[in-house]
Design a protein around this motif. Structure first.
Motif, PDB file in Angstrom:
ATOM      1  N   ALA A 180       0.818  -1.212   0.000  1.00  0.00           N
ATOM      2  CA  ALA A 180       0.000   0.000   0.000  1.00  0.00           C
ATOM      3  C   ALA A 180       0.855   1.267   0.000  1.00  0.00           C
ATOM      4  CB  ALA A 180      -0.957  -0.004   1.189  1.00  0.00           C
ATOM      5  N   GLU A 181       1.366   1.664   1.175  1.00  0.00           N
ATOM      6  CA  GLU A 181       2.054   2.952   1.288  1.00  0.00           C
ATOM      7  C   GLU A 181       3.239   3.073   0.323  1.00  0.00           C
ATOM      8  OE1 GLU A 181       0.975   5.347   4.792  1.00  0.00           O
ATOM      9  OE2 GLU A 181       0.064   4.924   2.853  1.00  0.00           O
ATOM     10  N   GLY A 182       3.983   1.996   0.161  1.00  0.00           N
ATOM     11  CA  GLY A 182       5.136   2.049  -0.728  1.00  0.00           C
ATOM     12  C   GLY A 182       4.772   2.157  -2.197  1.00  0.00           C
TER      13      GLY A 182
ATOM     14  N   ASP B 288       3.212   9.850   1.857  1.00  0.00           N
ATOM     15  CA  ASP B 288       3.208   8.389   1.912  1.00  0.00           C
ATOM     16  C   ASP B 288       4.598   7.822   1.670  1.00  0.00           C
ATOM     17  OD1 ASP B 288       0.521   8.715   2.308  1.00  0.00           O
ATOM     18  OD2 ASP B 288      -0.053   7.071   0.998  1.00  0.00           O
ATOM     19  N   ASP B 289       5.449   8.576   0.990  1.00  0.00           N
ATOM     20  CA  ASP B 289       6.846   8.168   0.862  1.00  0.00           C
ATOM     21  C   ASP B 289       7.494   8.151   2.245  1.00  0.00           C
ATOM     22  OD1 ASP B 289       8.821   7.246  -0.809  1.00  0.00           O
ATOM     23  OD2 ASP B 289       9.651   9.228  -1.220  1.00  0.00           O
ATOM     24  N   ASP B 290       7.207   9.178   3.062  1.00  0.00           N
ATOM     25  CA  ASP B 290       7.723   9.221   4.433  1.00  0.00           C
ATOM     26  C   ASP B 290       7.122   8.100   5.281  1.00  0.00           C
ATOM     27  OD1 ASP B 290       9.223  11.450   3.812  1.00  0.00           O
ATOM     28  OD2 ASP B 290       7.721  12.877   4.525  1.00  0.00           O
ATOM     29  N   HIS B 291       5.826   7.840   5.095  1.00  0.00           N
ATOM     30  CA  HIS B 291       5.176   6.760   5.833  1.00  0.00           C
ATOM     31  C   HIS B 291       5.818   5.422   5.508  1.00  0.00           C
ATOM     32  CE1 HIS B 291       1.152   9.162   6.340  1.00  0.00           C
ATOM     33  NE2 HIS B 291       2.186   9.738   6.928  1.00  0.00           N
ATOM     34  N   ALA B 292       6.126   5.215   4.219  1.00  0.00           N
ATOM     35  CA  ALA B 292       6.758   3.957   3.810  1.00  0.00           C
ATOM     36  C   ALA B 292       8.132   3.809   4.445  1.00  0.00           C
ATOM     37  CB  ALA B 292       6.861   3.902   2.285  1.00  0.00           C
ATOM     38  N   LEU B 293       8.857   4.923   4.598  1.00  0.00           N
ATOM     39  CA  LEU B 293      10.166   4.865   5.247  1.00  0.00           C
ATOM     40  C   LEU B 293      10.030   4.421   6.699  1.00  0.00           C
ATOM     41  CD1 LEU B 293      11.819   8.118   3.837  1.00  0.00           C
ATOM     42  CD2 LEU B 293      12.554   5.777   3.390  1.00  0.00           C
ATOM     43  N   THR B 294       9.010   4.938   7.390  1.00  0.00           N
ATOM     44  CA  THR B 294       8.773   4.530   8.777  1.00  0.00           C
ATOM     45  C   THR B 294       8.455   3.040   8.854  1.00  0.00           C
ATOM     46  OG1 THR B 294       7.953   6.723   9.402  1.00  0.00           O
ATOM     47  CG2 THR B 294       7.297   4.870  10.803  1.00  0.00           C
TER      48      THR B 294
ATOM     49  N   ARG C 271      -5.043  -5.463  -5.241  1.00  0.00           N
ATOM     50  CA  ARG C 271      -5.120  -4.153  -5.905  1.00  0.00           C
ATOM     51  C   ARG C 271      -5.311  -4.319  -7.413  1.00  0.00           C
ATOM     52  NH1 ARG C 271      -6.377   1.126  -5.117  1.00  0.00           N
ATOM     53  NH2 ARG C 271      -5.255   1.157  -3.123  1.00  0.00           N
ATOM     54  N   MET C 272      -4.670  -5.299  -7.999  1.00  0.00           N
ATOM     55  CA  MET C 272      -4.832  -5.545  -9.435  1.00  0.00           C
ATOM     56  C   MET C 272      -6.285  -5.912  -9.759  1.00  0.00           C
ATOM     57  SD  MET C 272      -1.742  -5.197 -10.900  1.00  0.00           S
ATOM     58  CE  MET C 272      -1.238  -6.339 -12.183  1.00  0.00           C
ATOM     59  N   LYS C 273      -6.914  -6.715  -8.893  1.00  0.00           N
ATOM     60  CA  LYS C 273      -8.320  -7.064  -9.103  1.00  0.00           C
ATOM     61  C   LYS C 273      -9.218  -5.849  -8.896  1.00  0.00           C
ATOM     62  CE  LYS C 273      -7.540 -11.886  -7.884  1.00  0.00           C
ATOM     63  NZ  LYS C 273      -7.708 -12.964  -6.879  1.00  0.00           N
ATOM     64  N   PHE C 274      -8.827  -4.988  -7.961  1.00  0.00           N
ATOM     65  CA  PHE C 274      -9.529  -3.714  -7.764  1.00  0.00           C
ATOM     66  C   PHE C 274      -9.504  -2.914  -9.069  1.00  0.00           C
ATOM     67  CE2 PHE C 274      -8.939   0.831  -6.917  1.00  0.00           C
ATOM     68  CZ  PHE C 274      -9.990   1.153  -6.064  1.00  0.00           C
ATOM     69  N   PHE C 275      -8.338  -2.826  -9.692  1.00  0.00           N
ATOM     70  CA  PHE C 275      -8.214  -2.107 -10.966  1.00  0.00           C
ATOM     71  C   PHE C 275      -9.000  -2.794 -12.076  1.00  0.00           C
ATOM     72  CE2 PHE C 275      -3.845  -0.161  -9.756  1.00  0.00           C
ATOM     73  CZ  PHE C 275      -4.472   0.946  -9.210  1.00  0.00           C
ATOM     74  N   ASP C 276      -9.020  -4.128 -12.070  1.00  0.00           N
ATOM     75  CA  ASP C 276      -9.780  -4.849 -13.093  1.00  0.00           C
ATOM     76  C   ASP C 276     -11.242  -4.406 -13.093  1.00  0.00           C
ATOM     77  OD1 ASP C 276      -7.604  -6.323 -13.931  1.00  0.00           O
ATOM     78  OD2 ASP C 276      -8.146  -8.129 -12.805  1.00  0.00           O
ATOM     79  N   ASP C 277     -11.815  -4.251 -11.909  1.00  0.00           N
ATOM     80  CA  ASP C 277     -13.208  -3.823 -11.828  1.00  0.00           C
ATOM     81  C   ASP C 277     -13.381  -2.363 -12.252  1.00  0.00           C
ATOM     82  OD1 ASP C 277     -14.107  -6.274 -11.058  1.00  0.00           O
ATOM     83  OD2 ASP C 277     -14.518  -5.752  -8.971  1.00  0.00           O
TER      84      ASP C 277
END
Length: 255
Positions: free
Chosen positions: A147-149, A182-188, A218-224
């Motif tokens: 997610a965040e990354g 979210d880049d900072d969140h991913a670092l944490t 997430r890919m299935k989310f995009f499919d829909d």
């Protein structure tokens, strides 16, 4: 315990995994269409509505993960992410859901009459399932690698798609904000994962597995979003996959 040599290679390995997962997302036809400027406004609005359902649970995902962290110091670190999301940080005083709701309003969208797709429900349920695990390696992998990354590169592609439809950057403030924060969140989250793996090296495989599972969801989310499994017009789906009259969307790399 892992050796100092093992630990030295942990973070690069996690970042390589993160890049591989982000590449999978970037090659989905929806992301390709956004980069190429081929995603219609209708498709982009469908994304916004379905992302609203998912993002509405995000603070709850964080709380579920925090409940299973083994260290109060780790809870404190992740709480900073939660405070920013809720608008309680000194440099982030507007709740992020309020910023998102403003964007929906600016684009004339009202989610009250909409329903989440099967892909959206799968994404929500998958994230909750991993964040609720007593072993925090599952939740950290799902929330960071899955997610965040992914957000900075994913949202950059979305911004490109909206700009191609003439949507001004001020309307897209939510995306611009999260490309940075979210880049900072991913670092944490990445630091917490490294510390966890230092204590228990076997956590690495569970972290990577959870991240991969969330990317699949997430890919299935995009499919829909683009129509797969939702009965959208086949012509619209084909246009997204091929780039319509503008060429092959798959051939459009991220700048």
């Amino acid at each position: 315990m892992s050796t100092s040599q093992d630990v030295e290679h942990l973070e690069p390995h996690l970042w390589r995994t993160q890049k591989q997962l982000a590449d999978q997302i970037s090659h989905h036809p929806f992301m390709c269409a956004c980069r190429a400027g081929n995603a219609s406004m209708d498709v982009l609005k469908r994304f916004l509505v379905q992302q609203w359902f998912y993002s509405g649970y995000f603070t709850r995902f964080l709380c579920a993960l925090m409940a299973n962290l083994r260290s109060n110091a780790h809870v404190r670190d992740l709480a900073q992410n939660l405070f920013e999301e809720l608008g309680l940080a000194d440099d982030s005083q507007i709740p992020h859901f309020v910023i998102y709701r403003r964007m929906l309003g600016d684009l004339g969208l009202n989610c009250q009459d909409e329903k989440p797709t099967r892909g959206t429900l799968l994404l929500i349920d998958s994230m909750f399932s991993y964040c609720r695990q007593v072993d925090p390696s599952f939740g950290l992998g799902a929330l960071c690698l899955g997610a965040e990354g992914l957000v900075p590169s994913m949202y950059q592609d979305l911004v490109a798609g909206f700009r191609a439809q003439g949507v001004p950057d001020e309307t897209l403030h939510f995306f611009h904000l999260h490309i940075t924060c979210d880049d900072d969140h991913a670092l944490t989250l990445n630091r917490l994962m490294v510390e966890l793996i230092e204590e228990e090296p076997a956590c690495l495989s569970r972290i990577v597995s959870a991240g991969g599972a969330l990317v699949s969801a997430r890919m299935k989310f995009f499919d829909d979003i683009i129509g797969d499994g939702k009965g959208r017009k086949q012509e619209e789906v084909n246009d997204l996959r091929t780039g319509g009259k503008h060429g092959n969307a798959y051939s459009t790399p991220r700048a």
